[in-house]
Design an enzyme around this catalytic site. Structure first.
Site, PDB file in Angstrom:
ATOM      1  N   GLN A   1      31.148 130.945 -24.777  1.00 33.29           N
ATOM      2  CA  GLN A   1      31.998 131.984 -25.353  1.00 33.29           C
ATOM      3  C   GLN A   1      31.263 132.813 -26.421  1.00 33.29           C
ATOM      4  O   GLN A   1      31.527 133.996 -26.567  1.00 33.29           O
ATOM      5  CB  GLN A   1      33.258 131.320 -25.932  1.00 33.29           C
ATOM      6  CG  GLN A   1      34.410 132.275 -26.183  1.00 33.29           C
ATOM      7  CD  GLN A   1      34.746 133.157 -24.983  1.00 33.29           C
ATOM      8  OE1 GLN A   1      34.808 132.676 -23.850  1.00 33.29           O
ATOM      9  NE2 GLN A   1      34.919 134.445 -25.219  1.00 33.29           N
TER      10      GLN A   1
ATOM     11  N   HIS B   1      28.091 133.738 -26.374  1.00 27.01           N
ATOM     12  CA  HIS B   1      27.341 134.800 -25.668  1.00 27.01           C
ATOM     13  C   HIS B   1      28.311 135.884 -25.170  1.00 27.01           C
ATOM     14  O   HIS B   1      28.012 137.067 -25.245  1.00 27.01           O
ATOM     15  CB  HIS B   1      26.637 134.238 -24.418  1.00 27.01           C
ATOM     16  CG  HIS B   1      25.540 133.272 -24.707  1.00 27.01           C
ATOM     17  ND1 HIS B   1      25.592 131.960 -24.310  1.00 27.01           N
ATOM     18  CD2 HIS B   1      24.340 133.436 -25.328  1.00 27.01           C
ATOM     19  CE1 HIS B   1      24.468 131.350 -24.671  1.00 27.01           C
ATOM     20  NE2 HIS B   1      23.698 132.214 -25.289  1.00 27.01           N
TER      21      HIS B   1
ATOM     22  N   GLY C   1      23.216 136.344 -32.171  1.00 29.95           N
ATOM     23  CA  GLY C   1      24.173 135.518 -32.906  1.00 29.95           C
ATOM     24  C   GLY C   1      23.584 135.040 -34.232  1.00 29.95           C
ATOM     25  O   GLY C   1      22.378 134.804 -34.344  1.00 29.95           O
TER      26      GLY C   1
ATOM     27  N   SER D   1      26.655 126.309 -28.538  1.00 30.23           N
ATOM     28  CA  SER D   1      25.242 126.336 -28.188  1.00 30.23           C
ATOM     29  C   SER D   1      25.107 125.837 -26.757  1.00 30.23           C
ATOM     30  O   SER D   1      25.881 124.970 -26.324  1.00 30.23           O
ATOM     31  CB  SER D   1      24.478 125.389 -29.122  1.00 30.23           C
ATOM     32  OG  SER D   1      23.227 125.056 -28.559  1.00 30.23           O
TER      33      SER D   1
END
Ligand code: PAF
Length: 282
Positions: free
Chosen positions: A35, A37, A149, A187
């Protein structure tokens, strides 16, 4: 969905679009999308005429061959996830040969010392590998904006330095960390955790939140001692490093300076799987 596996193919598709002054939003990834990404991709779609995601497990940024071997590769599932954001997103999923013509080696970079802190100390050559692939992907894709991120905050600062040193005409957009319900930072490596490890891993974020509170009244050194003692009590997680550093230079905080923004950075091993996280402290 358009999936390109070679630079040539991608370039011939993109060339006419550049001539029409389209804006291009780019999200570089190593796949095993989650989620976090997808939230970067949503932003890339929202801000630009075209959005492109790359999926490439970059061998030169792995200091540990076992980690490279075990890194999840899930192209079909990734494509299906990208579709849920938009079917217009372009996917570049090259082979190692397409990226590293000849030898699979990285360039040597000088990021003014940013590369020698934290991740750089524990993962020899990691940021040379990241710099090499990101620079090359920017050359191939020529994005208007690229999205990264904040979980990999050191990487984000290094990419900003790369772009300014090489005068690459792209805007780097840092995006907030996406967390699972229990606080664990999303991750691709979480996929390798067992269900119970994944549950237990919520302690990483809990500790960071507590460190954030403690830092209001305690020194960086005292907070670090407390964090280390918490990990000593735990049998599953092994602390690799905990560091409080300023956001700009990533230098360890020795004495608090009111003009600086600080962050806590942490790397933890669970059953040979390495997890990192970070939190802003002021
Ligand atoms: O953050 C990552 O997934 C990688 O380091 C990146 C930026 C895609 C380069 O391989």
């Amino acid at each position: 969905m358009k999936v390109f596996v070679s630079q040539k193919e991608l370039a011939s598709y993109l060339n006419p679009l550049y001539h029409s002054n389209y804006t291009v939003g780019f999200v570089p990834t190593m796949g095993a999308l989650h989620q976090g990404h997808l939230s970067l991709l949503e932003k890339a779609v929202e801000d630009n005429d075209i959005a492109i995601v790359s999926i490439f497990v970059n061998p030169t940024q792995f200091n540990n061959p076992e980690d490279l071997k075990k890194y999840p590769r899930t192209l079909e599932a990734d494509i299906n996830k990208i579709k849920t954001v938009s079917t217009e997103i372009l996917i570049y999923a090259p082979s190692v040969e397409d990226i590293y013509t000849g030898k699979t080696v990285s360039e040597n970079f000088d990021f003014d010392g940013l590369e020698n802190q934290m991740e750089g100390k524990f993962r020899a050559g990691h940021f040379d590998g990241v710099g090499t692939i990101v620079k090359q992907l920017f050359e191939i894709i020529q994005p208007t904006r690229a999205y990264f991120g904040e979980k990999d905050f050191q990487q984000l600062q290094i990419v900003k330095r790369l772009v300014s040193k090489y005068a690459i005409p792209v805007t780097i957009v840092g995006c907030p960390i996406y967390r699972e319900k229990n606080g664990l930072a999303m991750s691709s490596r979480n996929e390798r955790l067992t269900e119970s490890e994944r549950k237990e891993a919520s302690m990483i974020y809990k500790i960071l939140c507590e460190a954030q509170k403690l830092f209001k009244s305690k020194s960086a050194k005292d907070v670090s001692i407390w964090v280390a003692s918490e990990f000593k009590k735990n049998k599953i997680f092994e602390l690799e490093y905990f560091e409080i550093a300023d956001e700009e230079q990533l230098l360890p905080c020795v004495a608090k300076d009111k003009t600086k923004k600080y962050r806590a950075f942490i790397a933890v091993f669970v059953n040979n799987i390495r997890l990192i996280d970070t939190i802003s402290l002021n």
